[in-house]
Design a protein around this motif. Structure first.
Motif, mmCIF file in Angstrom:
data_model
loop_
_atom_site.group_PDB
_atom_site.id
_atom_site.type_symbol
_atom_site.label_atom_id
_atom_site.label_comp_id
_atom_site.label_asym_id
_atom_site.label_seq_id
_atom_site.Cartn_x
_atom_site.Cartn_y
_atom_site.Cartn_z
ATOM 1 N N ILE A 270 0.805 -1.223 0.000
ATOM 2 C CA ILE A 270 0.000 0.000 0.000
ATOM 3 C C ILE A 270 0.835 1.270 0.000
ATOM 4 C CG2 ILE A 270 -1.983 -1.091 1.089
ATOM 5 C CD1 ILE A 270 -1.064 0.180 3.740
ATOM 6 N N ILE A 271 2.106 1.175 0.400
ATOM 7 C CA ILE A 271 2.950 2.369 0.426
ATOM 8 C C ILE A 271 4.013 2.287 -0.670
ATOM 9 C CG2 ILE A 271 4.590 3.725 1.775
ATOM 10 C CD1 ILE A 271 3.027 3.073 4.272
ATOM 11 N N ALA A 272 4.915 1.327 -0.595
ATOM 12 C CA ALA A 272 6.037 1.281 -1.532
ATOM 13 C C ALA A 272 5.606 0.863 -2.938
ATOM 14 C CB ALA A 272 7.115 0.340 -0.998
ATOM 15 N N ASP A 273 4.935 -0.281 -3.064
ATOM 16 C CA ASP A 273 4.570 -0.795 -4.390
ATOM 17 C C ASP A 273 3.637 0.174 -5.114
ATOM 18 O OD1 ASP A 273 5.979 -2.893 -3.365
ATOM 19 O OD2 ASP A 273 4.334 -4.334 -3.414
ATOM 20 N N ARG A 274 2.663 0.657 -4.402
ATOM 21 C CA ARG A 274 1.710 1.605 -4.978
ATOM 22 C C ARG A 274 2.424 2.855 -5.477
ATOM 23 N NH1 ARG A 274 -0.410 5.735 -2.179
ATOM 24 N NH2 ARG A 274 -2.337 6.736 -2.883
ATOM 25 N N PHE A 275 3.384 3.333 -4.705
ATOM 26 C CA PHE A 275 4.132 4.529 -5.069
ATOM 27 C C PHE A 275 4.955 4.303 -6.337
ATOM 28 C CE2 PHE A 275 8.172 6.959 -4.610
ATOM 29 C CZ PHE A 275 7.650 8.234 -4.750
ATOM 30 N N ILE A 276 5.637 3.166 -6.426
ATOM 31 C CA ILE A 276 6.463 2.866 -7.596
ATOM 32 C C ILE A 276 5.606 2.788 -8.857
ATOM 33 C CG2 ILE A 276 7.987 1.163 -8.668
ATOM 34 C CD1 ILE A 276 9.169 2.762 -6.277
ATOM 35 N N LEU A 277 4.472 2.127 -8.770
ATOM 36 C CA LEU A 277 3.586 2.027 -9.927
ATOM 37 C C LEU A 277 3.083 3.402 -10.357
ATOM 38 C CD1 LEU A 277 1.560 -1.158 -8.942
ATOM 39 C CD2 LEU A 277 3.248 -0.963 -10.786
ATOM 40 N N LYS A 278 2.818 4.249 -9.396
ATOM 41 C CA LYS A 278 2.367 5.605 -9.715
ATOM 42 C C LYS A 278 3.460 6.378 -10.458
ATOM 43 C CE LYS A 278 -0.202 7.706 -6.731
ATOM 44 N NZ LYS A 278 -0.707 8.480 -5.552
ATOM 45 N N LEU A 279 4.705 6.267 -10.017
ATOM 46 C CA LEU A 279 5.808 6.942 -10.689
ATOM 47 C C LEU A 279 5.927 6.487 -12.145
ATOM 48 C CD1 LEU A 279 8.795 6.950 -8.133
ATOM 49 C CD2 LEU A 279 7.112 8.736 -8.556
ATOM 50 N N ILE A 280 5.828 5.178 -12.350
ATOM 51 C CA ILE A 280 5.987 4.643 -13.707
ATOM 52 C C ILE A 280 4.811 5.034 -14.590
ATOM 53 C CG2 ILE A 280 6.127 2.528 -15.072
ATOM 54 C CD1 ILE A 280 7.465 1.202 -12.622
ATOM 55 N N ASN A 281 3.614 4.812 -14.101
ATOM 56 C CA ASN A 281 2.429 5.019 -14.932
ATOM 57 C C ASN A 281 2.120 6.487 -15.183
ATOM 58 O OD1 ASN A 281 2.059 2.243 -15.202
ATOM 59 N ND2 ASN A 281 0.773 2.105 -13.378
ATOM 60 N N ARG A 282 2.637 7.367 -14.327
ATOM 61 C CA ARG A 282 2.492 8.802 -14.573
ATOM 62 C C ARG A 282 3.698 9.379 -15.316
ATOM 63 N NH1 ARG A 282 -0.058 11.348 -8.959
ATOM 64 N NH2 ARG A 282 -2.093 10.300 -9.095
ATOM 65 N N LYS A 283 4.618 8.504 -15.687
ATOM 66 C CA LYS A 283 5.831 8.890 -16.421
ATOM 67 C C LYS A 283 6.657 9.923 -15.661
ATOM 68 C CE LYS A 283 3.948 7.814 -20.974
ATOM 69 N NZ LYS A 283 3.721 8.288 -22.362
ATOM 70 N N GLN A 284 6.733 9.725 -14.341
ATOM 71 C CA GLN A 284 7.561 10.601 -13.514
ATOM 72 C C GLN A 284 8.991 10.085 -13.409
ATOM 73 O OE1 GLN A 284 4.595 10.509 -10.227
ATOM 74 N NE2 GLN A 284 4.716 12.747 -10.283
ATOM 75 N N VAL A 285 9.247 8.923 -13.991
ATOM 76 C CA VAL A 285 10.590 8.368 -14.134
ATOM 77 C C VAL A 285 10.743 7.895 -15.581
ATOM 78 C CG1 VAL A 285 10.992 7.675 -11.742
ATOM 79 C CG2 VAL A 285 9.760 6.138 -13.276
ATOM 80 N N SER A 286 12.003 7.813 -16.034
ATOM 81 C CA SER A 286 12.253 7.363 -17.402
ATOM 82 C C SER A 286 13.552 6.577 -17.435
ATOM 83 C CB SER A 286 12.341 8.553 -18.351
ATOM 84 O OG SER A 286 13.544 9.277 -18.129
ATOM 85 N N SER A 287 13.871 6.052 -18.599
ATOM 86 C CA SER A 287 15.094 5.253 -18.750
ATOM 87 C C SER A 287 16.345 6.072 -18.440
ATOM 88 C CB SER A 287 15.178 4.698 -20.174
ATOM 89 O OG SER A 287 15.192 5.757 -21.122
ATOM 90 N N HIS A 288 16.271 7.384 -18.617
ATOM 91 C CA HIS A 288 17.434 8.256 -18.390
ATOM 92 C C HIS A 288 17.769 8.429 -16.908
ATOM 93 C CE1 HIS A 288 17.216 9.189 -22.612
ATOM 94 N NE2 HIS A 288 15.966 9.633 -22.483
ATOM 95 N N ASP A 289 16.901 7.935 -16.028
ATOM 96 C CA ASP A 289 17.111 8.107 -14.588
ATOM 97 C C ASP A 289 17.969 7.011 -13.971
ATOM 98 O OD1 ASP A 289 15.597 10.454 -14.369
ATOM 99 O OD2 ASP A 289 13.731 9.314 -14.292
ATOM 100 N N PHE A 290 18.419 6.049 -14.781
ATOM 101 C CA PHE A 290 19.120 4.883 -14.237
ATOM 102 C C PHE A 290 20.468 4.671 -14.923
ATOM 103 C CE2 PHE A 290 14.593 4.356 -13.808
ATOM 104 C CZ PHE A 290 14.429 3.880 -12.514
ATOM 105 N N ILE A 291 21.369 4.050 -14.176
ATOM 106 C CA ILE A 291 22.642 3.623 -14.750
ATOM 107 C C ILE A 291 22.860 2.154 -14.404
ATOM 108 C CG2 ILE A 291 23.721 5.900 -14.706
ATOM 109 C CD1 ILE A 291 25.164 5.092 -12.140
ATOM 110 N N VAL A 292 23.627 1.463 -15.263
ATOM 111 C CA VAL A 292 23.972 0.061 -15.041
ATOM 112 C C VAL A 292 25.443 -0.014 -14.680
ATOM 113 C CG1 VAL A 292 24.013 -2.260 -16.012
ATOM 114 C CG2 VAL A 292 22.232 -0.648 -16.723
#
Length: 343
Positions: free
Chosen positions: A254-276
Motif C-alpha cells: 500500500i505504500i512502496a509498491d503503490r508509489f512505484i507504480l504511480k511513478l511509472i504510470n504517470r511517467k515521472q521516471v524514465s530510462s534516463h534516470d538509471f545507470i547500469v
C-alpha cells in the motif's frame, strides 16, 4: 497537526512546540495556530528541526508525556521521557514474546494477513481501473491463490509455516506485478523480484522504496518505545531492524509498491534516470534519487482514512499509527494487533 489515540503528531516542520499555561502551544511564524491541554495527551511526536521549548520539555517530564523528535524525512532523532515512563515494561514484554515462538507466531500472522490482503487489493484495483489494458484472467487467478494463502495463514500457528506461506504468497504476487505497469513497458518490465543487486529499473526502485520504508518504520517503533531490532517473524540478527521488517510487511503493497507504480504510470521516471554498473546492478542516478525522495515526501502528505481508527491521516503517519497500535496491544490495551487493511 493530528491527534490519534492521545498522541499528537506535528508534521509541519515549521512548527515550534511551546508551553502556554498547562497547554501544548503550537507556534508558526511566532503565531499560535493550536493549543491542546496537556492532560489529554500521552505522547507528542514532532517532525522537523524547530524543536520544543525547555519549559514544555520540563512539563512533559513532570506529567510523564513522552516527547519524540523525528527529522522532516522521518528519521528518529531522540526521545524525552520521564522516570515513570513504561518503556522498560513494554520492551520486557516485547523481549519475552520474541523468545516465545508460539506467541511470536500469533502476532506475525496478523501482519502477514495484512500483507497478503493488501497485495490482493492492489491487484483488484488494477483490474477495476484498467480492465481493458491488463490480463484480468491471469491476475484473478493470482488473487484466488493469494486468498487461499491468506486462509492458510489463519490456520497456521508456527513461524516456519508462516514464513513458507508468506514466501509463496510473495512469489504469486510478484508473478503478476508486472501487469500493473501500464506505461513504458520496454523500460519498466518486471519478470520477478531480484535484489543485492537489483537488475532492472523496477527492482531498483522497489529496493530503494523498501529501504526508505524500513527506516521510517524503525523510527516509528523507536518513537513508541519499542526495540526495532527485536522482531517476531524476523529473528534477531546483528544490525538488522527485525521488528521494522515485521511491521513493514503489511505496508509494502500500500505504500512502496503503490508509489512505484504511480511513478511509472504517470511517467515521472524514465530510462534516463538509471545507470547500469559493472556488476549489472541497476541504480538511480543522483538527480533521479533526489527527485524520487521529493516525490516520496510529497506522497506522504496525501490523506487516507485509517480503517481501524476511522480517521483521516497522512500516508506518512501510517507506520507511526501501526507502531502505536502494536505497542497498545503489547501493553494489553487491545485484544489483538490490528493490521492495516486497505481496500
Amino acid at each position: 497537526m493530528k491527534q490519534l489515540l492521545n498522541t499528537v503528531y506535528v508534521s509541519d516542520p515549521e512548527v515550534y512546540l511551546a508551553l502556554k499555561g498547562k497547554n501544548l502551544n503550537l507556534l508558526k511564524s511566532e503565531e499560535s495556530i493550536a493549543r491542546i491541554p496537556l492532560h489529554n495527551i500521552e505522547a507528542i511526536c514532532t517532525f522537523g528541526y524547530q524543536g520544543a521549548s525547555p519549559a514544555l520539555m520540563n512539563e512533559c517530564l513532570e506529567q510523564n508525556i513522552s516527547l519524540t523528535f523525528f527529522s522532516g524525512r522521518g528519521r528518529f532523532r531522540g526521545r524525552l521521557t520521564g522516570e515513570l515512563n513504561g518503556n522498560v515494561t513494554l520492551r520486557k514484554k516485547q523481549y519475552r514474546i520474541s523468545d516465545d515462538e508460539e506467541k511470536s507466531a500469533s502476532i506475525s500472522k496478523h501482519m502477514i494477513i495484512g500483507k497478503i490482503f493488501n497485495s490482493e487489493q492492489l491487484l483488484k484495483r488494477n483490474i477495476r481501473d484498467h480492465a481493458l489494458r491488463v490480463d484480468g484472467e491471469r491476475i484473478n487467478r493470482a488473487i484466488e491463490r493469494l486468498q487461499a494463502s491468506r486462509a492458510a495463514v489463519s490456520e497456521c500457528d508456527n513461524l516456519d509455516g508462516l514464513r513458507g506461506i508468506e514466501g509463496n504468497a510473495a512469489s504469486i504476487y510478484y508473478s503478476v506485478f508486472g501487469e500493473c505497469v501500464l506505461q513504458q513497458k520496454d523500460v519498466f518490465f518486471f519478470r520477478g523480484r531480484n535484489r543485492r543487486p537489483p537488475l532492472d529499473p523496477v527492482n531498483a526502485m522497489l529496493s530503494f522504496a523498501y529501504s526508505l520504508l524500513a527506516s521510517e518504520t524503525a523510527a516509528a517503533l523507536e518513537g513508541v518505545g519499542l526495540d526495532s531490532y527485536v522482531g517476531f517473524l524476523h529473528r534477531d540478527r546483528p544490525g538488522r531492524t527485525s521488528l521494522a521488517l515485521d511491521l513493514m510487511e503489511e505496508l509494502r503493497p500500500i505504500i512502496a509498491d503503490r508509489f512505484i507504480l504511480k511513478l511509472i504510470n504517470r511517467k515521472q521516471v524514465s530510462s534516463h534516470d538509471f545507470i547500469v554498473k559493472e556488476n549489472n546492478a541497476v541504480i538511480l542516478k543522483d538527480d533521479a534519487r533526489k527527485n524520487f525522495l521529493q516525490l516520496w515526501q510529497k506522497e506522504k502528505q496525501q490523506s487516507i482514512t485509517h480503517p481501524f481508527l476511522k480517521e483521516k491521516i497522512p500516508w506518512g503517519l501510517i507506520p507511526h499509527v501501526q507502531a502505536l497500535l502494536l505497542a497498545r496491544y503489547l501493553r494489553g490495551d487491545l485484544d489483538a494487533y490490528p493490521p492495516i487493511l486497505i481496500r
